[in-house]
Write a protein that holds these residues in place. Structure first.
Motif, PDB file in Angstrom:
ATOM      1  N   VAL A   8       0.864  -1.169   0.000  1.00 60.64           N
ATOM      2  CA  VAL A   8       0.000   0.000   0.000  1.00 60.64           C
ATOM      3  C   VAL A   8       0.906   1.225   0.000  1.00 60.64           C
ATOM      4  CG1 VAL A   8      -1.787   1.296   1.217  1.00 60.64           C
ATOM      5  CG2 VAL A   8      -1.815  -1.212   1.253  1.00 60.64           C
ATOM      6  N   GLY A   9       0.800   2.001  -1.070  1.00 61.51           N
ATOM      7  CA  GLY A   9       1.583   3.219  -1.182  1.00 61.51           C
ATOM      8  C   GLY A   9       0.703   4.439  -0.948  1.00 61.51           C
ATOM      9  N   CYS A  10       1.288   5.467  -0.383  1.00 60.70           N
ATOM     10  CA  CYS A  10       0.577   6.716  -0.128  1.00 60.70           C
ATOM     11  C   CYS A  10       1.384   7.848  -0.738  1.00 60.70           C
ATOM     12  CB  CYS A  10       0.420   6.949   1.368  1.00 60.70           C
ATOM     13  SG  CYS A  10      -0.505   5.654   2.187  1.00 60.70           S
ATOM     14  N   GLY A  11       0.726   8.690  -1.527  1.00 59.87           N
ATOM     15  CA  GLY A  11       1.417   9.790  -2.173  1.00 59.87           C
ATOM     16  C   GLY A  11       0.623  11.080  -2.066  1.00 59.87           C
ATOM     17  N   VAL A  12       1.327  12.191  -2.306  1.00 60.77           N
ATOM     18  CA  VAL A  12       0.699  13.505  -2.200  1.00 60.77           C
ATOM     19  C   VAL A  12       0.984  14.321  -3.461  1.00 60.77           C
ATOM     20  CG1 VAL A  12       0.520  15.639  -0.873  1.00 60.77           C
ATOM     21  CG2 VAL A  12       0.986  13.488   0.307  1.00 60.77           C
ATOM     22  N   ILE A  13      -0.087  14.780  -4.073  1.00 59.18           N
ATOM     23  CA  ILE A  13       0.012  15.748  -5.162  1.00 59.18           C
ATOM     24  C   ILE A  13       0.082  17.114  -4.493  1.00 59.18           C
ATOM     25  CG2 ILE A  13      -1.241  16.834  -7.066  1.00 59.18           C
ATOM     26  CD1 ILE A  13      -2.483  14.019  -7.594  1.00 59.18           C
ATOM     27  N   ILE A  14       1.231  17.762  -4.611  1.00 59.95           N
ATOM     28  CA  ILE A  14       1.429  19.076  -4.007  1.00 59.95           C
ATOM     29  C   ILE A  14       1.245  20.113  -5.102  1.00 59.95           C
ATOM     30  CG2 ILE A  14       3.032  20.595  -2.801  1.00 59.95           C
ATOM     31  CD1 ILE A  14       4.343  18.057  -1.648  1.00 59.95           C
ATOM     32  N   GLU A  15       0.219  20.952  -4.928  1.00 57.75           N
ATOM     33  CA  GLU A  15      -0.147  21.955  -5.933  1.00 57.75           C
ATOM     34  C   GLU A  15       0.367  23.339  -5.530  1.00 57.75           C
ATOM     35  OE1 GLU A  15      -4.541  20.559  -7.288  1.00 57.75           O
ATOM     36  OE2 GLU A  15      -4.391  21.409  -5.261  1.00 57.75           O
ATOM     37  N   ARG A  16       0.751  24.080  -6.538  1.00 59.34           N
ATOM     38  CA  ARG A  16       1.043  25.507  -6.390  1.00 59.34           C
ATOM     39  C   ARG A  16       0.438  26.170  -7.618  1.00 59.34           C
ATOM     40  NH1 ARG A  16       7.186  27.342  -6.178  1.00 59.34           N
ATOM     41  NH2 ARG A  16       6.929  27.074  -8.417  1.00 59.34           N
ATOM     42  N   GLY A  17      -0.805  26.653  -7.460  1.00 63.98           N
ATOM     43  CA  GLY A  17      -1.533  27.168  -8.614  1.00 63.98           C
ATOM     44  C   GLY A  17      -1.780  26.048  -9.601  1.00 63.98           C
ATOM     45  N   ASN A  18      -1.373  26.247 -10.864  1.00 63.42           N
ATOM     46  CA  ASN A  18      -1.517  25.218 -11.907  1.00 63.42           C
ATOM     47  C   ASN A  18      -0.285  24.334 -12.016  1.00 63.42           C
ATOM     48  OD1 ASN A  18      -4.096  25.868 -12.673  1.00 63.42           O
ATOM     49  ND2 ASN A  18      -3.458  27.250 -14.302  1.00 63.42           N
ATOM     50  N   GLN A  19       0.506  24.310 -10.956  1.00 65.63           N
ATOM     51  CA  GLN A  19       1.731  23.519 -10.975  1.00 65.63           C
ATOM     52  C   GLN A  19       1.647  22.362  -9.993  1.00 65.63           C
ATOM     53  OE1 GLN A  19       4.600  26.592  -9.998  1.00 65.63           O
ATOM     54  NE2 GLN A  19       5.195  26.736 -12.156  1.00 65.63           N
ATOM     55  N   ILE A  20       2.433  21.329 -10.285  1.00 67.48           N
ATOM     56  CA  ILE A  20       2.535  20.141  -9.442  1.00 67.48           C
ATOM     57  C   ILE A  20       4.005  19.914  -9.124  1.00 67.48           C
ATOM     58  CG2 ILE A  20       2.633  18.606 -11.463  1.00 67.48           C
ATOM     59  CD1 ILE A  20       1.141  16.489  -9.802  1.00 67.48           C
ATOM     60  N   LEU A  21       4.281  19.556  -7.873  1.00 69.90           N
ATOM     61  CA  LEU A  21       5.646  19.254  -7.471  1.00 69.90           C
ATOM     62  C   LEU A  21       5.980  17.811  -7.837  1.00 69.90           C
ATOM     63  CD1 LEU A  21       8.247  20.134  -5.983  1.00 69.90           C
ATOM     64  CD2 LEU A  21       7.255  19.104  -3.924  1.00 69.90           C
ATOM     65  N   LEU A  22       7.042  17.641  -8.607  1.00 78.73           N
ATOM     66  CA  LEU A  22       7.509  16.302  -8.970  1.00 78.73           C
ATOM     67  C   LEU A  22       8.954  16.140  -8.525  1.00 78.73           C
ATOM     68  CD1 LEU A  22       6.086  15.933 -12.596  1.00 78.73           C
ATOM     69  CD2 LEU A  22       5.094  15.089 -10.450  1.00 78.73           C
TER      70      LEU A  22
END
Length: 154
Positions: free
Chosen positions: A19-33
């Motif tokens: 079981v993996g857990c991840g977070v989409i971190i948003e900054r406006g229309n951007q995503i942290l990768l």
């Protein structure tokens, strides 16, 4: 020793359910990768739950370990499973992963550029994502892209 290492001693390289857990971190229309050190791919921060851990706690822990950021409010984004969750690592280990994904736009701290697991971290505009997205994560990254409102072109 952690759970996965213990299981690997018993089953070798045979497929393991994780079981993996991840977070989409948003900054406006951007995503942290993050650019992974173990492969030339970009992905969201996250990792495997430990025994007895809550999914939200795993997502927060993994994000902080990999990025240096402390996450604020988490919003449930989705659960992903199936054949796309299969991975075979260079070690020969095989896993099928159920991914529980959250998103947030509230975070604090100093963004680490390098860690044991990542070469770099970059915020990408949803219309300018790198070509080499992690194949196990591209489903939810593209779902995030399609949920975002399209820019108004004048």
């Amino acid at each position: 020793m952690n759970y996965i290492q213990t299981m690997r001693k018993m089953i070798g390289h045979a497929p393991l359910l994780t079981v993996g857990c991840g977070v989409i971190i948003e900054r406006g229309n951007q995503i942290l990768l993050q650019h992974r050190t173990d492969a030339d791919v970009w992905c969201i921060p996250g990792g495997v739950m430990e025994l007895g851990e809550k999914v939200e706690d795993a997502a927060r822990r993994e994000t902080e370990e990999e990025t240096g950021l402390t996450i604020g409010d988490l919003e449930f984004f989705g659960i992903y499973s199936g054949q796309e969750g299969f991975a075979k690592y260079a070690s020969g280990d095989e896993v099928y992963s159920i991914q529980i994904i959250f998103k947030t736009s509230t975070f604090s701290g100093e963004l680490l550029q390098k860690s044991d697991e990542s070469r770099a971290h970059t915020f990408f505009d949803k219309h300018d994502l790198p070509d080499n997205l992690n194949s196990h994560q591209s489903r939810f990254i593209m779902d995030w892209v399609q949920q975002m409102p399209l820019p108004i072109i004048k």
